[in-house]
Design a protein around this motif. Sequence first.
Motif, mmCIF file in Angstrom:
data_model
loop_
_atom_site.group_PDB
_atom_site.id
_atom_site.type_symbol
_atom_site.label_atom_id
_atom_site.label_comp_id
_atom_site.label_asym_id
_atom_site.label_seq_id
_atom_site.Cartn_x
_atom_site.Cartn_y
_atom_site.Cartn_z
ATOM 1 N N GLY A 97 0.784 -1.223 0.000
ATOM 2 C CA GLY A 97 0.000 0.000 0.000
ATOM 3 C C GLY A 97 0.816 1.272 0.000
ATOM 4 N N SER A 98 2.143 1.169 0.048
ATOM 5 C CA SER A 98 2.972 2.375 0.074
ATOM 6 C C SER A 98 2.832 3.138 -1.234
ATOM 7 C CB SER A 98 4.439 2.018 0.316
ATOM 8 O OG SER A 98 4.933 1.173 -0.713
ATOM 9 N N LEU A 99 2.905 4.463 -1.141
ATOM 10 C CA LEU A 99 2.772 5.341 -2.295
ATOM 11 C C LEU A 99 4.092 5.449 -3.041
ATOM 12 C CD1 LEU A 99 0.844 8.214 -0.487
ATOM 13 C CD2 LEU A 99 -0.146 6.555 -2.060
ATOM 14 N N VAL A 100 4.004 5.744 -4.336
ATOM 15 C CA VAL A 100 5.231 5.955 -5.106
ATOM 16 C C VAL A 100 6.001 7.141 -4.535
ATOM 17 C CG1 VAL A 100 4.141 7.456 -6.839
ATOM 18 C CG2 VAL A 100 6.173 6.133 -7.445
ATOM 19 N N ASP A 101 5.283 8.128 -4.007
ATOM 20 C CA ASP A 101 5.939 9.288 -3.404
ATOM 21 C C ASP A 101 6.849 8.868 -2.251
ATOM 22 O OD1 ASP A 101 3.336 9.832 -4.617
ATOM 23 O OD2 ASP A 101 3.730 11.930 -4.147
ATOM 24 N N ASP A 102 6.341 7.974 -1.402
ATOM 25 C CA ASP A 102 7.140 7.514 -0.260
ATOM 26 C C ASP A 102 8.348 6.703 -0.721
ATOM 27 O OD1 ASP A 102 5.305 8.672 1.533
ATOM 28 O OD2 ASP A 102 4.024 6.907 1.402
ATOM 29 N N GLN A 103 8.150 5.896 -1.760
ATOM 30 C CA GLN A 103 9.260 5.100 -2.276
ATOM 31 C C GLN A 103 10.336 5.994 -2.879
ATOM 32 O OE1 GLN A 103 7.820 1.956 -4.836
ATOM 33 N NE2 GLN A 103 6.230 1.352 -3.413
ATOM 34 N N VAL A 104 9.904 7.011 -3.619
ATOM 35 C CA VAL A 104 10.866 7.953 -4.196
ATOM 36 C C VAL A 104 11.619 8.683 -3.094
ATOM 37 C CG1 VAL A 104 11.033 10.147 -5.447
ATOM 38 C CG2 VAL A 104 9.718 8.260 -6.416
ATOM 39 N N ALA A 105 10.904 9.078 -2.043
ATOM 40 C CA ALA A 105 11.548 9.778 -0.932
ATOM 41 C C ALA A 105 12.656 8.929 -0.327
ATOM 42 C CB ALA A 105 10.520 10.143 0.132
ATOM 43 N N ALA A 106 12.389 7.632 -0.145
ATOM 44 C CA ALA A 106 13.405 6.743 0.423
ATOM 45 C C ALA A 106 14.599 6.602 -0.521
ATOM 46 C CB ALA A 106 12.791 5.376 0.718
ATOM 47 N N LEU A 107 14.320 6.519 -1.826
ATOM 48 C CA LEU A 107 15.392 6.356 -2.805
ATOM 49 C C LEU A 107 16.227 7.621 -2.967
ATOM 50 C CD1 LEU A 107 13.342 4.380 -5.477
ATOM 51 C CD2 LEU A 107 15.295 3.485 -4.184
ATOM 52 N N LEU A 108 15.644 8.780 -2.622
ATOM 53 C CA LEU A 108 16.366 10.043 -2.749
ATOM 54 C C LEU A 108 17.249 10.354 -1.540
ATOM 55 C CD1 LEU A 108 13.669 12.367 -4.368
ATOM 56 C CD2 LEU A 108 15.867 11.707 -5.372
ATOM 57 N N THR A 109 17.243 9.483 -0.560
ATOM 58 C CA THR A 109 18.071 9.706 0.624
ATOM 59 C C THR A 109 19.540 9.866 0.216
ATOM 60 O OG1 THR A 109 16.569 8.420 2.015
ATOM 61 C CG2 THR A 109 18.819 8.760 2.844
ATOM 62 N N GLY A 110 20.138 10.965 0.642
ATOM 63 C CA GLY A 110 21.535 11.229 0.306
ATOM 64 C C GLY A 110 21.733 11.890 -1.044
ATOM 65 N N ARG A 111 20.637 12.167 -1.745
ATOM 66 C CA ARG A 111 20.736 12.777 -3.064
ATOM 67 C C ARG A 111 20.190 14.209 -3.031
ATOM 68 N NH1 ARG A 111 21.831 8.489 -6.661
ATOM 69 N NH2 ARG A 111 21.745 9.978 -8.369
ATOM 70 N N ARG A 112 20.345 14.903 -4.179
ATOM 71 C CA ARG A 112 19.882 16.288 -4.308
ATOM 72 C C ARG A 112 19.213 16.395 -5.667
ATOM 73 N NH1 ARG A 112 21.309 21.415 -2.204
ATOM 74 N NH2 ARG A 112 21.488 23.077 -3.761
ATOM 75 N N ILE A 113 17.907 16.721 -5.658
ATOM 76 C CA ILE A 113 17.133 16.699 -6.895
ATOM 77 C C ILE A 113 16.678 18.090 -7.290
ATOM 78 C CG2 ILE A 113 14.943 16.255 -5.698
ATOM 79 C CD1 ILE A 113 14.127 14.535 -8.142
ATOM 80 N N ALA A 114 16.602 18.320 -8.610
ATOM 81 C CA ALA A 114 16.099 19.576 -9.171
ATOM 82 C C ALA A 114 15.075 19.246 -10.243
ATOM 83 C CB ALA A 114 17.236 20.391 -9.758
ATOM 84 N N THR A 115 14.149 20.178 -10.493
ATOM 85 C CA THR A 115 13.113 19.967 -11.497
ATOM 86 C C THR A 115 13.123 21.075 -12.535
ATOM 87 O OG1 THR A 115 11.440 21.169 -10.229
ATOM 88 C CG2 THR A 115 11.632 18.807 -9.815
ATOM 89 N N ALA A 116 12.696 20.720 -13.751
ATOM 90 C CA ALA A 116 12.530 21.691 -14.843
ATOM 91 C C ALA A 116 11.210 21.350 -15.520
ATOM 92 C CB ALA A 116 13.684 21.603 -15.824
ATOM 93 N N GLU A 117 10.247 22.272 -15.484
ATOM 94 C CA GLU A 117 8.903 21.940 -15.932
ATOM 95 C C GLU A 117 8.350 23.000 -16.874
ATOM 96 O OE1 GLU A 117 6.286 20.370 -12.735
ATOM 97 O OE2 GLU A 117 7.929 20.967 -11.412
ATOM 98 N N SER A 118 7.586 22.504 -17.835
ATOM 99 C CA SER A 118 6.865 23.392 -18.724
ATOM 100 C C SER A 118 5.369 23.156 -18.542
ATOM 101 C CB SER A 118 7.290 23.163 -20.171
ATOM 102 O OG SER A 118 6.572 24.002 -21.034
ATOM 103 N N CYS A 119 4.832 22.089 -19.111
ATOM 104 C CA CYS A 119 3.375 21.890 -19.091
ATOM 105 C C CYS A 119 2.829 21.583 -17.704
ATOM 106 C CB CYS A 119 2.988 20.782 -20.063
ATOM 107 S SG CYS A 119 3.580 19.152 -19.579
ATOM 108 N N THR A 120 3.663 21.104 -16.794
ATOM 109 C CA THR A 120 3.172 20.710 -15.476
ATOM 110 C C THR A 120 3.187 21.847 -14.461
ATOM 111 O OG1 THR A 120 5.373 19.749 -15.147
ATOM 112 C CG2 THR A 120 3.567 18.235 -15.615
ATOM 113 N N ALA A 121 3.647 23.019 -14.874
ATOM 114 C CA ALA A 121 3.489 24.241 -14.072
ATOM 115 C C ALA A 121 4.011 24.128 -12.643
ATOM 116 C CB ALA A 121 2.011 24.644 -14.039
ATOM 117 N N GLY A 122 5.064 23.361 -12.434
ATOM 118 C CA GLY A 122 5.638 23.235 -11.098
ATOM 119 C C GLY A 122 5.008 22.170 -10.231
#
Length: 429
Positions: free
Chosen positions: A265-290
Motif C-alpha cells: 500500500g505504500s505510495l510511489v511518493d514515499d518510495q521515491v523519498a526513500a530512494l532520494l536519501t543522500g541525493r539532491r534533486i532539481a526539477t525543470a517543468e513546462s506543461c506541469t506548471a511546477g
Amino acid sequence: MSARAGIVVTGTEVLTGRVQDRNGPWIADRLLELGVELAHITICGDRPGDIAAALRFLAGEGTDLIVTSGGLGPTADDMTVEVVAHFCGRELVLDDVLEEKIAAILKRLRARFTDVDFDAVRAANRKQAMVPAGAQILDPVGTAPGVMVAGKPTVLVLPGPPRELQPMWHTAVQMPGLQEAIAGRTEYRQDMVRMFGLPESGLAETLREAQGQIDGFDRLEITTCLRRGELEIVTRYEPDAAPVYAELLRVLREHHARQIFSEDGSLVDDQVAALLTGRRIATAESCTAGLVAARLTDIPGSSGYVAGGVVAYANEAKSGMLDVDAELIETHGAVSEPVAEAMARGALRRFDADTAVATTGIAGPGGGTKDKPVGTVCFSVLLADGPTLTRTLLLPGNRSDVRERSTTVAMHLLRRALLGAKDPAALRD
C-alpha cells in the motif's frame, strides 16, 4: 455475518456540494478498523422527513448501528436529535446537568463577544440540552453534545464539524452502548496492491481468471480504483482467508510483475523519498506548471533533498534559465525528447544537483498539432551517476487531467531511474 452499520450525513450545504463531506469517509474508516461492515452512507438535507426516511431505510437494511453527523446546533435547521428521538420512540426531555455544561462553555466563549446578550444566547442554546429520554450523553467538544440511543438499531448522533466529531467518536467507541451494538463484529484484514501502466480492463481480465482458478475466491472482497493514473487493488478478508489472498497475490505477480510497484500500500511518493536519501534533486517543468516540484516537496522531509526547480514556458526562458540551446528547440520543437533532456541537464547544473526530472508538453486546451496533439508530454529523468530515462507519452483528458497524470508519470520514471542506479535489471522493459 459481521455487525453492520450505516451513516447518515445531514446538512443541506453538504447535499448541495457547498461543503465537502469529510465525516462520512472518516467514520467509514473507523468502522472498518473495528471490523464493522458498512452497509450505506447517505447524505440528506436539513429536512425532518428526509432524515427520518434515511433512518428508516438503514434500519430496514438490518443495521446494528446508525451513525449520524450534523444538525446539533442551536438554530431552527438543526433538528437531528429531535428526529432521532421520534424515530427511537423516545420523548425529548431537557437535561438540566447538560444545560449547565453548555452554559459554562458559552460563558467562556462570551469573552470574545462582549456585546452579546448572554441570556439570549443561553436561551437559544437550551435547545442543545434537549435529548431523547434515556439516551447516553457525550459531553460537548464545542457546544453541541452527542447522544447515543441504544436499541435495534443503536443510533449514535455526532456533531458536524470534524474537529468536534472525531474526538467525540473516540469517546463513543468506549461506551457500553456502542460496544453492545457492534458485539457481532468480525475482524478483517485489508491489503492493498498498487500498479502503474496497466488499464483497468487488463486487471479485470486477470481477476476473472483468478476467480476461476482460486478456491475460496468469493471470500475476498476486492475493490479497484483508478487514481492519478495508478490502479489501487484493495482486498478485504477474514484472517483465515489469508491463504486465498496469497493465491490472488501470486496470480497478480504472475501476470503483472512489471506493473506492480507496491504490495504493502505504500505510495510511489514515499518510495521515491526513500530512494532520494543522500541525493539532491532539481526539477525543470513546462506543461506541469511546477506540480512535479510541488509533489516532491509535499513529501515529509523533502527539504533535505529538493534543491529547487524552474518553470519555463517560453523558449527564451528555457534557454535563459536552463541553458537549452535555441537551435535545439528550433530543430526539434519545444515539446521533444532532446529538449526534455536538455532541460534536465540545465536543472542539474543550475541547482548543483545529482538528480533531475524534466517535463515539456502540450496540456491544452489548444496548441496541439497533428504530429503532437494535446496531451503529448516528453519526460526526462537524469542521474549524474546513473541512467537517463526519456519517454514521450500521449495522455488523455483535459488540462488538469494531463497535468495530474504527467506528475504521476514523472514520479514513476524517477523511481525507476533511482532503482536502476542500484540494480540495472530494474531498467529492463
